[in-house]
Every structure is written in structure tokens, then in C-alpha cells.
Scaffold this motif. Structure first.
Motif, PDB file in Angstrom:
ATOM      1  N   GLY A 199      -1.192  -5.116  -6.898  1.00  0.00           N
ATOM      2  CA  GLY A 199      -0.984  -6.553  -6.794  1.00  0.00           C
ATOM      3  C   GLY A 199      -1.932  -7.241  -5.828  1.00  0.00           C
ATOM      4  N   ARG A 200      -2.279  -6.568  -4.748  1.00  0.00           N
ATOM      5  CA  ARG A 200      -3.139  -7.187  -3.742  1.00  0.00           C
ATOM      6  C   ARG A 200      -4.563  -7.393  -4.250  1.00  0.00           C
ATOM      7  N   SER A 201      -4.951  -6.623  -5.261  1.00  0.00           N
ATOM      8  CA  SER A 201      -6.331  -6.672  -5.755  1.00  0.00           C
ATOM      9  C   SER A 201      -6.670  -7.974  -6.461  1.00  0.00           C
ATOM     10  N   ILE A 202      -5.674  -8.777  -6.801  1.00  0.00           N
ATOM     11  CA  ILE A 202      -5.965 -10.009  -7.540  1.00  0.00           C
ATOM     12  C   ILE A 202      -6.461 -11.127  -6.629  1.00  0.00           C
ATOM     13  N   ALA A 203      -6.437 -10.918  -5.318  1.00  0.00           N
ATOM     14  CA  ALA A 203      -6.845 -11.989  -4.403  1.00  0.00           C
ATOM     15  C   ALA A 203      -8.283 -12.421  -4.643  1.00  0.00           C
ATOM     16  N   GLU A 204      -9.174 -11.481  -4.886  1.00  0.00           N
ATOM     17  CA  GLU A 204     -10.591 -11.836  -5.038  1.00  0.00           C
ATOM     18  C   GLU A 204     -10.840 -12.755  -6.236  1.00  0.00           C
ATOM     19  N   PRO A 205     -10.374 -12.400  -7.437  1.00  0.00           N
ATOM     20  CA  PRO A 205     -10.594 -13.344  -8.550  1.00  0.00           C
ATOM     21  C   PRO A 205      -9.861 -14.666  -8.360  1.00  0.00           C
ATOM     22  N   ILE A 206      -8.696 -14.650  -7.716  1.00  0.00           N
ATOM     23  CA  ILE A 206      -7.990 -15.907  -7.478  1.00  0.00           C
ATOM     24  C   ILE A 206      -8.787 -16.788  -6.518  1.00  0.00           C
ATOM     25  N   ASN A 207      -9.358 -16.191  -5.482  1.00  0.00           N
ATOM     26  CA  ASN A 207     -10.180 -16.972  -4.550  1.00  0.00           C
ATOM     27  C   ASN A 207     -11.401 -17.562  -5.245  1.00  0.00           C
ATOM     28  N   SER A 208     -11.953 -16.832  -6.212  1.00  0.00           N
ATOM     29  CA  SER A 208     -13.065 -17.377  -6.995  1.00  0.00           C
ATOM     30  C   SER A 208     -12.629 -18.602  -7.778  1.00  0.00           C
ATOM     31  N   VAL A 266      12.820 -13.185   1.202  1.00  0.00           N
ATOM     32  CA  VAL A 266      13.862 -13.960   1.862  1.00  0.00           C
ATOM     33  C   VAL A 266      13.200 -15.020   2.748  1.00  0.00           C
ATOM     34  N   GLN A 267      13.748 -16.200   2.731  1.00  0.00           N
ATOM     35  CA  GLN A 267      13.177 -17.350   3.443  1.00  0.00           C
ATOM     36  C   GLN A 267      12.827 -17.015   4.892  1.00  0.00           C
ATOM     37  N   ASP A 268      11.604 -17.394   5.282  1.00  0.00           N
ATOM     38  CA  ASP A 268      11.136 -17.271   6.667  1.00  0.00           C
ATOM     39  C   ASP A 268      10.988 -15.827   7.147  1.00  0.00           C
ATOM     40  N   THR A 269      10.863 -14.883   6.214  1.00  0.00           N
ATOM     41  CA  THR A 269      10.577 -13.504   6.601  1.00  0.00           C
ATOM     42  C   THR A 269       9.118 -13.179   6.299  1.00  0.00           C
ATOM     43  N   ALA A 270       8.625 -12.097   6.903  1.00  0.00           N
ATOM     44  CA  ALA A 270       7.236 -11.689   6.683  1.00  0.00           C
ATOM     45  C   ALA A 270       6.972 -11.390   5.214  1.00  0.00           C
ATOM     46  N   GLY A 271       7.964 -10.857   4.506  1.00  0.00           N
ATOM     47  CA  GLY A 271       7.784 -10.516   3.100  1.00  0.00           C
ATOM     48  C   GLY A 271       7.606 -11.722   2.198  1.00  0.00           C
ATOM     49  N   ALA A 272       8.049 -12.887   2.653  1.00  0.00           N
ATOM     50  CA  ALA A 272       7.917 -14.105   1.848  1.00  0.00           C
ATOM     51  C   ALA A 272       6.579 -14.805   2.049  1.00  0.00           C
ATOM     52  N   ALA A 273       5.779 -14.345   3.010  1.00  0.00           N
ATOM     53  CA  ALA A 273       4.509 -15.003   3.318  1.00  0.00           C
ATOM     54  C   ALA A 273       3.471 -14.763   2.229  1.00  0.00           C
ATOM     55  N   LEU A 274       2.617 -15.750   2.000  1.00  0.00           N
ATOM     56  CA  LEU A 274       1.451 -15.535   1.150  1.00  0.00           C
ATOM     57  C   LEU A 274       0.548 -14.503   1.815  1.00  0.00           C
ATOM     58  N   ILE A 275      -0.078 -13.651   1.012  1.00  0.00           N
ATOM     59  CA  ILE A 275      -0.896 -12.590   1.601  1.00  0.00           C
ATOM     60  C   ILE A 275      -2.122 -13.178   2.294  1.00  0.00           C
ATOM     61  N   PRO A 276      -2.581 -12.565   3.385  1.00  0.00           N
ATOM     62  CA  PRO A 276      -3.700 -13.136   4.145  1.00  0.00           C
ATOM     63  C   PRO A 276      -5.021 -13.109   3.392  1.00  0.00           C
TER      64      PRO A 276
END
Length: 230
Positions: A31-40, A102-112
Motif C-alpha cells: 500500500g505504501r508504494s502508491i505514494a510516488e505515482p499519487i505525488n506525480s 480511530v480519530q486522532d490516532t497515529a494510524g489515522a494519519a496520512l502517510i508522510p
């Protein structure tokens, strides 16, 4: 074609820590690998609006297996949900999941890895504990709808004509968002380089057929539908 015939928006669905390896509680393979094409895509100049969504669940959300009695197992067990505002109507069966986003937890954050500096709007979804909400637009109920994010109005107010959808996961929230965008009258593309499926190749093929049947086109970064953004 005039410029008003093509006013595109990008919807980035739920690219959050809990949906990504290595620590996500509901991690989608690669799942994390999609960041590059999304940023493009985020950098493409013709997008009139760039939207990210976040699952933003209360801790007692109905989709969490451990919130049911007797105890149920995530991934394998399911429950029947009825419209809480009209219980006799529209019951359907939904899969149960581990606790996630869950709201306001680290798991709910958008990936860096996601370039959030190019995102115009963040839409939080799944905030009503009583209903599942895969789509970034609204929950599955229509008689009446229980939870509406306002996304359709946002897109229409900006004069959007075409919607490009990426994110996680292809066979759940991306699919539901794309289908609802098509129902709202937009021309809709899912860019497959920017999404991954929970269910692997088998789920991918089935989901693609279902999307196409609902009027959504699945494209790649090199296809003309993406090239026209440049």
C-alpha cells in the motif's frame, strides 16, 4: 473541446498509516508504494481541485469486529446492518475489520510519503459509529442517507467535470468512491498505478469488471486520460 468541458479533480482515498505496511492494523499489501505515482498526479497542473480523504472512525465503530457481542473475528466474520434512521429498510451484510483509523490516532494519519502540500481539501469519513462508509461521498443508505460528507456539493460548486480516483483500497473504498462519483454525473477514472487491492489479483479482476459495469474507466499513468492533464 473548451476548457469548461474538462475541469478535473483528484480524489486520494484513505492513504493512511493503518492501511499501509509495515505497522498498519489493516495494511494493504504494498500500500505504501502508491505514494510516488499519487505525488506525480498531485503535481499535474490541470487539476482544479485535489482532495484527500481519511477514514475517521470513533472507537465504537460498527465495522470493528471487537465491538460486537459475542466476539467476532476480523476479515472472516460479517454482520447485517440496517438503516438506523429507517430500520425496516435497506439491510445489507458487511465484512468486519480490525480496529483501524480511530480519530486522532497515529494510524489515522496520512502517510508522510504523501505530498500533502499539494492537497486542497481533506474529507473525513466514517464518523458515524452506526454505519459503514466506504465511499468518500456517503454511506450506502438512501432512505434516508445517514452520513453525507458534502463531497458531491464541493465538486459541483467548483464546476468539476472529471474525477480521477486513487488510494486504498481498490476493492473497497476506492471502488465505492468511484462508483458514487459516476452516479453523481462525473466522468470517472481510477488510475491503477495509484491503488492497491486488499484481495490481490483475484479481487482486482472482479473489481475492474464491476467498475466498468458502473461506468468507471480504469486507466494507467501512460494512458491518454492521464496524459491530458499535462
Amino acid at each position: 473541446m473548451t476548457s469548461r468541458d474538462f475541469v478535473p479533480a483528484l480524489i486520494i482515498v484513505d492513504v493512511q498509516e493503518d492501511f499501509c505496511p509495515p505497522k498498519g492494523s489493516l495494511a494493504v499489501p504494498n500500500g505504501r508504494s502508491i505514494a510516488e505515482p499519487i505525488n506525480s498526479l498531485l503535481a499535474e497542473p490541470k487539476f482544479a481541485l485535489r482532495i484527500a480523504t481519511q477514514d475517521w472512525h470513533p472507537a465504537n465503530h460498527i465495522s470493528f469486529a471487537n465491538n460486537h457481542n459475542p466476539p467476532k473475528q476480523p476479515f472472516t466474520d460479517s454482520i447485517k446492518i440496517s438503516n438506523p434512521l429507517n430500520p425496516s429498510e435497506e439491510p445489507y451484510t458487511t465484512r468486519l475489520w480490525p480496529v483501524h483509523c480511530v480519530q486522532d490516532t497515529a494510524g489515522a494519519a496520512l502517510i508522510p510519503e504523501l505530498d500533502t502540500s499539494n492537497i486542497d481539501v481533506v474529507v473525513k469519513k466514517g464518523q458515524d459509529s452506526r454505519v459503514e462508509m466506504y465511499s468518500a461521498f456517503y454511506d450506502p443508505f438512501r432512505q434516508p442517507t445517514v452520513s453525507d460528507s458534502g463531497l458531491a456539493d464541493t465538486l459541483k460548486e467548483r464546476g468539476i467535470t472529471h474525477v480521477y480516483v486513487v488510494g486504498l483500497a481498490y476493492d473497497y473504498c476506492v471502488k465505492a468512491t468511484a462508483v458514487d462519483a459516476a452516479k453523481e454525473g462525473f466522468v470517472v477514472y481510477v488510475v491503477q498505478d495509484g491503488t492497491k487491492a486488499v484481495g490481490g489479483n483475484e479481487a482486482w479482476e472482479e473489481c475492474t469488471k464491476s467498475l466498468e459495469a458502473d461506468g468507471v474507466k480504469v486507466v494507467r499513468m501512460e494512458d491518454e486520460e492521464v496524459q491530458r492533464l499535462r
